[in-house]
Design a protein around this motif. Structure first.
Motif, PDB file in Angstrom:
ATOM      1  N   SER A 216      -0.192   4.306  11.151  1.00 25.89           N
ATOM      2  CA  SER A 216      -1.666   3.844  10.677  1.00 25.89           C
ATOM      3  C   SER A 216      -1.520   3.033   9.662  1.00 25.89           C
ATOM      4  N   VAL A 217      -1.749   1.519   9.970  1.00 22.33           N
ATOM      5  CA  VAL A 217      -1.469   0.564   9.178  1.00 22.33           C
ATOM      6  C   VAL A 217      -2.778   0.231   8.201  1.00 22.33           C
TER       7      VAL A 217
ATOM      8  N   THR B 282       8.174  -2.468  -0.939  1.00 17.27           N
ATOM      9  CA  THR B 282       7.063  -2.172  -1.942  1.00 17.27           C
ATOM     10  C   THR B 282       5.716  -2.182  -1.132  1.00 17.27           C
ATOM     11  N   HIS B 283       5.785  -2.700   0.065  1.00 17.34           N
ATOM     12  CA  HIS B 283       4.719  -2.812   0.877  1.00 17.34           C
ATOM     13  C   HIS B 283       4.757  -2.465   2.282  1.00 17.34           C
ATOM     14  N   GLY B 284       3.810  -2.420   3.137  1.00 17.65           N
ATOM     15  CA  GLY B 284       4.060  -1.781   4.320  1.00 17.65           C
ATOM     16  C   GLY B 284       4.522  -0.472   4.674  1.00 17.65           C
TER      17      GLY B 284
ATOM     18  N   VAL C  49      -6.175   0.434   2.180  1.00 20.73           N
ATOM     19  CA  VAL C  49      -6.623   1.460   1.304  1.00 20.73           C
ATOM     20  C   VAL C  49      -5.870   1.487  -0.050  1.00 20.73           C
ATOM     21  N   ILE C  50      -4.766   1.500  -0.210  1.00 21.07           N
ATOM     22  CA  ILE C  50      -3.707   1.547  -1.444  1.00 21.07           C
ATOM     23  C   ILE C  50      -3.285   0.384  -1.896  1.00 21.07           C
TER      24      ILE C  50
ATOM     25  N   HIS D 140      -0.898  -8.432   0.772  1.00 19.28           N
ATOM     26  CA  HIS D 140      -0.567  -8.589  -0.551  1.00 19.28           C
ATOM     27  C   HIS D 140       0.813  -8.809  -0.975  1.00 19.28           C
ATOM     28  N   SER D 141       1.701  -8.896   0.040  1.00 19.65           N
ATOM     29  CA  SER D 141       2.958  -8.917  -0.171  1.00 19.65           C
ATOM     30  C   SER D 141       3.363 -10.475  -0.576  1.00 19.65           C
TER      31      SER D 141
END
Length: 85
Positions: free
Chosen positions: A67-68, A60-62, A73-74, A80-81
């Motif tokens: 382009s990391v 659900t992340h990464g 941005v989102i 945030h994981s």
């Protein structure tokens, strides 16, 4: 009113579609390389670590493969994981 040349859509859309295709092919090549290749540069190793984390720890992340910063941005960056690297 000015007249629009009949080839205007072709002259506008062909480069756009070509750019989208080139970008998708570039993405596919980098994605394949991250799975099968052996990155030697610092950036390559960082991208591979982040990508493997996305596939095998927290899908659900990464999402950013090339382009990391889009993950910031989102709000899907690995910071945030709940499952850290």
């Amino acid at each position: 009113l000015s007249r629009v040349h009949p080839l205007t859509p072709v002259l506008v859309y062909v480069p756009i579609i070509g750019g989208l295709i080139a970008g998708y092919l570039g993405y596919g090549c980098v994605h394949y390389w991250l799975h099968r290749g052996t990155p030697r540069s610092r950036i390559g190793r960082l991208l591979r670590i982040r990508h493997m984390h996305h596939h095998f720890r927290d899908d659900t992340h990464g999402f950013g493969v090339m382009s990391v910063w889009w993950d910031d941005v989102i709000r899907t960056s690995l910071a945030h994981s709940r499952r850290s690297i």
